[in-house]
Design a protein around this motif. Sequence first.
Motif, mmCIF file in Angstrom:
data_model
loop_
_atom_site.group_PDB
_atom_site.id
_atom_site.type_symbol
_atom_site.label_atom_id
_atom_site.label_comp_id
_atom_site.label_asym_id
_atom_site.label_seq_id
_atom_site.Cartn_x
_atom_site.Cartn_y
_atom_site.Cartn_z
ATOM 1 N N ASP A 222 23.630 -2.016 -1.024
ATOM 2 C CA ASP A 222 24.008 -3.272 -1.669
ATOM 3 C C ASP A 222 23.242 -3.479 -2.974
ATOM 4 O O ASP A 222 23.803 -3.986 -3.970
ATOM 5 C CB ASP A 222 23.755 -4.446 -0.726
ATOM 6 N N LEU A 223 21.964 -3.118 -3.000
ATOM 7 C CA LEU A 223 21.190 -3.258 -4.229
ATOM 8 C C LEU A 223 21.712 -2.308 -5.304
ATOM 9 O O LEU A 223 21.818 -2.669 -6.486
ATOM 10 C CB LEU A 223 19.709 -2.989 -3.955
ATOM 11 N N ALA A 224 22.078 -1.090 -4.890
ATOM 12 C CA ALA A 224 22.608 -0.117 -5.843
ATOM 13 C C ALA A 224 23.900 -0.613 -6.491
ATOM 14 O O ALA A 224 24.193 -0.299 -7.652
ATOM 15 C CB ALA A 224 22.841 1.216 -5.146
ATOM 16 N N ALA A 225 24.652 -1.412 -5.733
ATOM 17 C CA ALA A 225 25.937 -1.908 -6.237
ATOM 18 C C ALA A 225 25.768 -2.826 -7.444
ATOM 19 O O ALA A 225 26.713 -2.998 -8.228
ATOM 20 C CB ALA A 225 26.689 -2.645 -5.126
ATOM 21 N N ILE A 226 24.591 -3.412 -7.612
ATOM 22 C CA ILE A 226 24.349 -4.236 -8.808
ATOM 23 C C ILE A 226 23.370 -3.543 -9.755
ATOM 24 O O ILE A 226 22.807 -4.184 -10.644
ATOM 25 C CB ILE A 226 23.860 -5.644 -8.444
ATOM 26 N N GLY A 227 23.139 -2.245 -9.530
ATOM 27 C CA GLY A 227 22.322 -1.476 -10.457
ATOM 28 C C GLY A 227 20.839 -1.452 -10.174
ATOM 29 O O GLY A 227 20.050 -0.987 -11.001
ATOM 30 N N VAL A 228 20.419 -1.947 -8.997
ATOM 31 C CA VAL A 228 18.999 -1.937 -8.624
ATOM 32 C C VAL A 228 18.705 -0.676 -7.824
ATOM 33 O O VAL A 228 19.372 -0.392 -6.826
ATOM 34 C CB VAL A 228 18.623 -3.189 -7.792
ATOM 35 N N LYS A 229 17.712 0.074 -8.253
ATOM 36 C CA LYS A 229 17.331 1.303 -7.576
ATOM 37 C C LYS A 229 16.286 1.004 -6.494
ATOM 38 O O LYS A 229 15.284 0.348 -6.764
ATOM 39 C CB LYS A 229 16.756 2.301 -8.574
ATOM 40 N N ALA A 230 16.540 1.499 -5.307
ATOM 41 C CA ALA A 230 15.571 1.358 -4.210
ATOM 42 C C ALA A 230 15.564 2.649 -3.411
ATOM 43 O O ALA A 230 16.623 3.216 -3.121
ATOM 44 C CB ALA A 230 15.926 0.173 -3.328
ATOM 45 N N GLU A 231 14.381 3.097 -3.041
ATOM 46 C CA GLU A 231 14.220 4.341 -2.299
ATOM 47 C C GLU A 231 13.727 4.027 -0.895
ATOM 48 O O GLU A 231 12.687 3.386 -0.719
ATOM 49 C CB GLU A 231 13.216 5.250 -3.002
ATOM 50 N N ALA A 232 14.481 4.468 0.115
ATOM 51 C CA ALA A 232 14.078 4.265 1.510
ATOM 52 C C ALA A 232 13.004 5.280 1.873
ATOM 53 O O ALA A 232 13.221 6.486 1.780
ATOM 54 C CB ALA A 232 15.288 4.417 2.429
ATOM 55 N N LEU A 233 11.838 4.783 2.304
ATOM 56 C CA LEU A 233 10.707 5.645 2.636
ATOM 57 C C LEU A 233 10.307 5.411 4.085
ATOM 58 O O LEU A 233 9.669 4.396 4.410
ATOM 59 C CB LEU A 233 9.527 5.347 1.708
ATOM 60 N N GLN A 234 10.715 6.313 4.976
ATOM 61 C CA GLN A 234 10.326 6.201 6.379
ATOM 62 C C GLN A 234 8.989 6.897 6.577
ATOM 63 O O GLN A 234 8.800 8.043 6.162
ATOM 64 C CB GLN A 234 11.380 6.827 7.297
ATOM 65 N N LYS A 235 8.050 6.203 7.239
ATOM 66 C CA LYS A 235 6.692 6.702 7.377
ATOM 67 C C LYS A 235 6.248 6.687 8.836
ATOM 68 O O LYS A 235 6.699 5.849 9.628
ATOM 69 C CB LYS A 235 5.721 5.849 6.548
ATOM 70 N N GLU A 236 5.369 7.613 9.182
ATOM 71 C CA GLU A 236 4.736 7.607 10.484
ATOM 72 C C GLU A 236 4.042 6.261 10.674
ATOM 73 O O GLU A 236 3.510 5.678 9.729
ATOM 74 C CB GLU A 236 3.734 8.755 10.564
ATOM 75 N N GLN A 237 3.999 5.762 11.919
ATOM 76 C CA GLN A 237 3.505 4.416 12.180
ATOM 77 C C GLN A 237 2.107 4.186 11.620
ATOM 78 O O GLN A 237 1.825 3.150 10.994
ATOM 79 C CB GLN A 237 3.510 4.122 13.679
ATOM 80 N N ALA A 238 1.189 5.124 11.836
ATOM 81 C CA ALA A 238 -0.181 4.934 11.361
ATOM 82 C C ALA A 238 -0.230 4.865 9.841
ATOM 83 O O ALA A 238 -0.961 4.052 9.259
ATOM 84 C CB ALA A 238 -1.086 6.052 11.875
ATOM 85 N N VAL A 239 0.559 5.708 9.173
ATOM 86 C CA VAL A 239 0.615 5.693 7.712
ATOM 87 C C VAL A 239 1.270 4.410 7.222
ATOM 88 O O VAL A 239 0.817 3.772 6.253
ATOM 89 C CB VAL A 239 1.378 6.925 7.186
ATOM 90 N N TYR A 240 2.350 4.015 7.898
ATOM 91 C CA TYR A 240 3.034 2.765 7.555
ATOM 92 C C TYR A 240 2.054 1.597 7.606
ATOM 93 O O TYR A 240 1.985 0.780 6.678
ATOM 94 C CB TYR A 240 4.193 2.527 8.517
ATOM 95 N N THR A 241 1.288 1.501 8.701
ATOM 96 C CA THR A 241 0.348 0.392 8.862
ATOM 97 C C THR A 241 -0.716 0.415 7.778
ATOM 98 O O THR A 241 -1.054 -0.621 7.182
ATOM 99 C CB THR A 241 -0.310 0.440 10.247
ATOM 100 N N GLU A 242 -1.248 1.593 7.493
ATOM 101 C CA GLU A 242 -2.272 1.724 6.444
ATOM 102 C C GLU A 242 -1.720 1.300 5.093
ATOM 103 O O GLU A 242 -2.360 0.536 4.353
ATOM 104 C CB GLU A 242 -2.771 3.173 6.395
ATOM 105 N N ASP A 243 -0.525 1.780 4.753
ATOM 106 C CA ASP A 243 0.074 1.433 3.467
ATOM 107 C C ASP A 243 0.474 -0.038 3.406
ATOM 108 O O ASP A 243 0.392 -0.674 2.343
ATOM 109 C CB ASP A 243 1.295 2.313 3.207
ATOM 110 N N LEU A 244 0.918 -0.574 4.550
ATOM 111 C CA LEU A 244 1.284 -1.991 4.603
ATOM 112 C C LEU A 244 0.089 -2.854 4.227
ATOM 113 O O LEU A 244 0.185 -3.754 3.374
ATOM 114 C CB LEU A 244 1.769 -2.349 6.014
ATOM 115 N N LEU A 245 -1.045 -2.587 4.837
ATOM 116 C CA LEU A 245 -2.235 -3.399 4.592
ATOM 117 C C LEU A 245 -2.772 -3.189 3.175
ATOM 118 O O LEU A 245 -3.386 -4.096 2.599
ATOM 119 C CB LEU A 245 -3.315 -3.073 5.618
ATOM 120 N N ALA A 246 -2.553 -1.994 2.624
ATOM 121 C CA ALA A 246 -3.032 -1.691 1.268
ATOM 122 C C ALA A 246 -2.027 -2.105 0.186
ATOM 123 O O ALA A 246 -2.285 -1.891 -1.007
ATOM 124 C CB ALA A 246 -3.336 -0.206 1.145
#
Length: 500
Positions: A368-392
């Motif tokens: 949906d974002l691409a349809a109006i010209g907004v670029k977004a990249e889906a980044l799936q991460k391992e849970q521990a990495v996700y949590t670390e990056d979330l807090l940072a």
Amino acid sequence: MRSIRLAALAATAVLTLATTAACGSDESGNGAGQGGQIVVAGQFPIESIDPNGKLAIDGGTSLASLQLYAPLLETTGPGEFRGIAAEKWESDDTATQLTFTLKDGITFSDGSPLTGQDVAASFTRTVDAKSPFSANFVNVAVESTDTTVTFKPAQPDPALLAKLTGLRITPASATADSYLDTPVTSGPFKVKSFTPGGDLVMVPNDKFWGDKPKLDQVTIRSIPEVAAKVTALQTGEADIIWGVPDDQVTQLRSNSDIKFVDATGSAVITMWMNASTPALGKAEVRRALWQAVNFDKIIKALYPESGKPADSVLAPSVFGYAPQTPVGYDPQTAKQALTDAGFDFNTNLRFHFSQAQFKQWVDSVVSDLAAIGVKAEALQKEQAVYTEDLLALRWDINIQQVSTLGLDASYNLGRLYPCAAKRTGYCNPDLDTLLNKANTSTDQEVRKQAYADATALIWNEAVGMYPMFVKNVFATRAGISGLAPNPEGQPTFNTVSVDD
């Protein structure tokens, strides 16, 4: 890599299920054959069974903790509680001292007495872990005797009782290494075996002072692939599953051997937009991105049974819930608003997620974002990495299923949205003032109004997108009875039985 390990688990899950699945095996080592055995497969893999560590409120750890470790008390509704380890509790008029008296003669699974010192040590470990849960207990002192434990917040905290429903009691001697094998527990179950990211096998804790489990053994199994999970239920190799896409639920409803249990709980699909990222610093930009996504269509396509369009940051079951005017889908207006706000359409937004269940949702939003010209990249991460990056704050957009422990807005709004929390990238002194008022007032009506005003500010400033209230749908074999999810929508297995 985690993706390889989870794929291997999925590939072998159905092959191995039959060796441990429900009903009648005599391998439990704890009164086998008296109550039967079940295998369950939920939404999240269990990476840790440490209830006071860094992953304390991770989905998998929380599920395990509900079964293995007792709290002082549990919520039965907004502002309503029932003692578990606590016989009684008393707060002073200023909400700066809360004292619990423990029940007589309660013990851990090894038979050792459960004391106030154990509760205090569990609390200290939780605070020292500096996990997302620890943020509930900033500047809270704790004192204990053998039979009591007293919490003394530095400023009034009328919601402390609700927050403490998430504190799980472990022995004072426990360390992080205690949870690598078969830890001493305080809840209705104890650990027979545990493989991080794989199986948690539990048997009844015969030292538990409450209602004893009716089953001989419960295996919580990680089956990350939906097809394997559904097949396991259909063949009888699993007895309870949840976290299944709604199209699969519809398919399962045609099977007379399957029945369903619904639990509303307090979960909200929450998509923060990092306001500390230059591209997302303006409320006009964040609101336009929200407006560019057709969430009603996504919900109808992916979650027609378990999803409902949200009208607040908090679920209706939570104290402090205040409905807002929904953000309507209007891509052309959204694109013009982005242009007017000076948004750089060459920006690539990092859309950060962990659980596989969110992949279709994330892909739909990206489309949906691409349809109006907004670029977004889906980044799936391992849970521990996700949590670390979330807090940072190493993300631009993220997606979580956020629940409200204790059904009090302080756990959600008061913990996640102040400037000092540094969780969303958004900082607003006016919001801090409202949240401080809501978090410290002993007048419930004052608290309710302050949370309503705070919710309106969060919603209108588009700190995140809040598109969907979540209802958990549990599918069980017809021979399973007694599954009763708690008021927060989470399953507990000590009341479950296998019918003859």
